[in-house]
Design an enzyme around this catalytic site. Structure first.
Site, PDB file in Angstrom:
ATOM      1  N   ASP A   1       9.178   3.089  -0.267  1.00 25.46           N
ATOM      2  CA  ASP A   1       8.066   3.747   0.622  1.00 25.46           C
ATOM      3  C   ASP A   1       8.596   3.358   2.047  1.00 25.46           C
ATOM      4  O   ASP A   1       8.274   2.066   2.502  1.00 25.46           O
ATOM      5  CB  ASP A   1       6.889   2.927   0.199  1.00 25.46           C
ATOM      6  CG  ASP A   1       5.609   3.736   0.945  1.00 25.46           C
ATOM      7  OD1 ASP A   1       5.977   4.261   1.968  1.00 25.46           O
ATOM      8  OD2 ASP A   1       4.571   3.730   0.414  1.00 25.46           O
TER       9      ASP A   1
ATOM     10  N   LYS B   1       4.368  10.087   8.464  1.00 26.79           N
ATOM     11  CA  LYS B   1       3.800  10.524   9.861  1.00 26.79           C
ATOM     12  C   LYS B   1       4.810  10.388  11.216  1.00 26.79           C
ATOM     13  O   LYS B   1       4.799  11.148  11.884  1.00 26.79           O
ATOM     14  CB  LYS B   1       2.613   9.574  10.373  1.00 26.79           C
ATOM     15  CG  LYS B   1       2.706   8.120  10.271  1.00 26.79           C
ATOM     16  CD  LYS B   1       1.286   7.569   9.695  1.00 26.79           C
ATOM     17  CE  LYS B   1       1.540   6.113   8.903  1.00 26.79           C
ATOM     18  NZ  LYS B   1       0.126   5.677   8.509  1.00 26.79           N
TER      19      LYS B   1
ATOM     20  N   TYR C   1       1.162  -1.044   0.176  1.00 26.55           N
ATOM     21  CA  TYR C   1      -0.176  -0.035  -0.183  1.00 26.55           C
ATOM     22  C   TYR C   1       0.766   1.435  -0.065  1.00 26.55           C
ATOM     23  O   TYR C   1       1.625   1.275   0.869  1.00 26.55           O
ATOM     24  CB  TYR C   1      -0.913  -0.006   1.144  1.00 26.55           C
ATOM     25  CG  TYR C   1      -1.650   1.369   1.388  1.00 26.55           C
ATOM     26  CD1 TYR C   1      -2.935   1.298   0.551  1.00 26.55           C
ATOM     27  CD2 TYR C   1      -1.548   2.337   2.053  1.00 26.55           C
ATOM     28  CE1 TYR C   1      -3.691   2.403   0.527  1.00 26.55           C
ATOM     29  CE2 TYR C   1      -2.478   3.211   2.452  1.00 26.55           C
ATOM     30  CZ  TYR C   1      -3.424   3.345   1.606  1.00 26.55           C
ATOM     31  OH  TYR C   1      -4.413   4.272   1.633  1.00 26.55           O
TER      32      TYR C   1
HETATM   33  N1  HOZ Z   1      -4.688   1.146   6.399  1.00 24.39           N
HETATM   34  C1  HOZ Z   1      -4.312   2.627   7.184  1.00 24.39           C
HETATM   35  C2  HOZ Z   1      -3.014   2.151   8.206  1.00 24.39           C
HETATM   36  N2  HOZ Z   1      -2.391   1.241   7.207  1.00 24.39           N
HETATM   37  C3  HOZ Z   1      -5.326   3.084   8.040  1.00 24.39           C
HETATM   38  C4  HOZ Z   1      -5.143   4.404   8.765  1.00 24.39           C
HETATM   39  C5  HOZ Z   1      -6.014   4.920   9.329  1.00 24.39           C
HETATM   40  O1  HOZ Z   1      -7.467   4.414   9.536  1.00 24.39           O
HETATM   41  O2  HOZ Z   1      -5.844   6.039  10.264  1.00 24.39           O
END
Ligand code: HOZ
Length: 429
Positions: free
Chosen positions: A239, A267, A144
């Site tokens: 990434d 983040k 992702y």
């Molecule tokens: N799929 C995101 C984390 N890998 C979700 C992030 C979120 O909902 O804050």
């Protein structure tokens, strides 16, 4: 467990937000039930609006390596807030953070701050296309890289948790430019590059996959990506939104000793505030506006609050023993989980790199997207809810990662191991 207030808030939320949430996985669709609404968090613990207290292993999906509301980070944010929250003009904080990032990541000579990992990847990919004059990109199934159009093809946890493999609304011609291959399959990468290498602008990869659970790269896989991109004049993007500063100060690239052309960060370098960054050699980054022709901009890029938090975060992460302690604590937890599964006869596989860990409910070794799909998600659902009842907050998806922090105490880890035993037993029925 009393969830009255969470339930009330969820009903209200659904009248004004899609599915009642601002990011899909947190809607709890994959685990049944409704999300907990959070009131506050401190250290390793998170408290919901009904006063239920949990030991947290989500850590805001990774960035809070030092736990929630770390006093020094909070102080840095407060001081900056009193001096102004956004200027849309440069500050010294941006320079010091960029210096810390480039100091930890030698492959990043120049870095551009943005607001999220999604933005970092979108911008790096545009830059790769701009520099090479090629349209195609290669990504791996189950990785992702945020939700920009080119990346929402076979994209891991969020879509996998919802059972939607791909996303409508992406222009077909653009999606066709995103080639995908199985993660960890070096041979298929070599074959693709032998056929089409000259048309491919870049490979983008999570050097340790962290959005289909944790999947480490097989020996030689990242090396192959480095070799084929060099040979064909395409660029390699790591990434490291999840792994940068988490698995080591210098990220996964320092662990595996591979220098990508670009790195994307997220983040963590904002201490949990909304930040992203991308960077590479000076030659490459000189192509970004205003130095070069590839445009990218943003009012909140380099936002002073996020820069203040990020500077403090990286200072604290640079102290002695941070990564040794994360390793020790994560090993303690995962050994306990393994022993529990063995004692109870639960089919489970464990992947862990440093403080990122996954317990997969399958008897197949998990090395790629295909194998992760063998997991028993119904078992996970029962396990997840039993863990909540035991006071442990884990991600509401089999395909998300668990994160240890420096502030989890050994007592909390022992408590979690006991909770895991009880939850596994309950999930077995
Ligand atoms: N799929 C995101 C984390 N890998 C979700 C992030 C979120 O909902 O804050």
């Amino acid at each position: 467990m009393n969830r009255t207030k969470s339930e009330e808030l969820f009903s209200r939320a659904q009248t004004v937000m899609p599915g009642g949430v601002n990011s899909p996985v947190r809607a709890f669709n994959a685990v049944g039930g409704n999300p907990l609404f959070i009131q506050s968090a401190k250290g390793a613990r998170i408290t919901d609006v009904d006063g239920n207290d949990f030991i947290d292993y989500v850590s805001s999906w990774g960035p809070l390596i030092l736990g929630h509301a770390h006093p020094e980070i909070v102080k840095a944010i407060n001081i900056q807030a009193g001096m102004g929250t956004s200027f849309g003009a440069p500050t010294e904080l941006e320079i010091t953070l960029a210096e810390k990032v480039t100091g930890a990541f030698p492959s990043m000579e120049i870095v551009r701050m943005v607001n999220s990992g999604t933005e970092a990847v979108m911008s790096a990919t545009r830059l790769a296309r701009g520099i090479t004059g090629r349209d195609k990109i290669l990504k791996f199934e189950g990785c992702y890289h945020g939700h920009s159009d080119s990346m929402l093809v076979k994209a891991g946890s969020g879509l996998l948790s919802l059972g939607t493999p791909d996303c409508p609304g992406i222009v077909a011609d653009l999606a066709a430019k995103t080639l995908t291959l199985p993660y960890n399959d070096a041979d298929s990468v070599k074959k693709l590059f032998a056929d089409q290498g000259g048309d491919i602008a870049c490979i983008i990869v999570e050097p340790i996959a962290g959005n289909m659970g944790v999947i480490p790269p097989k020996e030689g896989f990242l090396q192959t990506l480095r070799e084929v991109t060099r040979q064909s004049g395409s660029l390699l993007i790591f990434d490291e939104v999840i792994t940068g500063f988490r698995v080591a100060l210098g990220g996964a690239q320092s662990l595996y000793d591979i220098q990508p052309d670009f790195t994307c960060l997220g983040k963590i370098i904002g201490g949990g505030l909304p930040v992203g960054a991308y960077g590479g050699t000076k030659e490459i980054m000189d192509q970004v506006s205003p130095t070069g022709p590839v445009y990218q901009a943003g009012t909140l890029s380099g936002n002073p609050l996020a820069m203040a938090a990020g500077n403090k975060m990286l200072d604290l992460l640079s102290q002695d023993q941070v990564y040794e302690e994360l390793e020790r604590k994560s090993d303690l937890l995962c050994q306990g989980f393994k022993e529990n599964a063995a004692k109870l006869g639960v089919s489970a596989k464990f992947n862990r790199i440093g403080s990122m860990f996954s317990m997969f409910f399958t008897d197949t070794e998990v090395v790629d997207f295909q194998s992760v799909k063998t997991c028993d998600t119904e078992f996970f659902k029962r396990y997840f809810n039993a863990m909540l009842d035991e006071g442990i907050y884990i991600a509401p998806s089999q395909f998300e990662v668990g994160f240890m922090t420096t502030v989890h105490t050994d007592k909390e880890i022992e408590q979690t191991i006991q909770a895991n035993f009880n939850a596994l037993k309950k999930a077995m029925g």
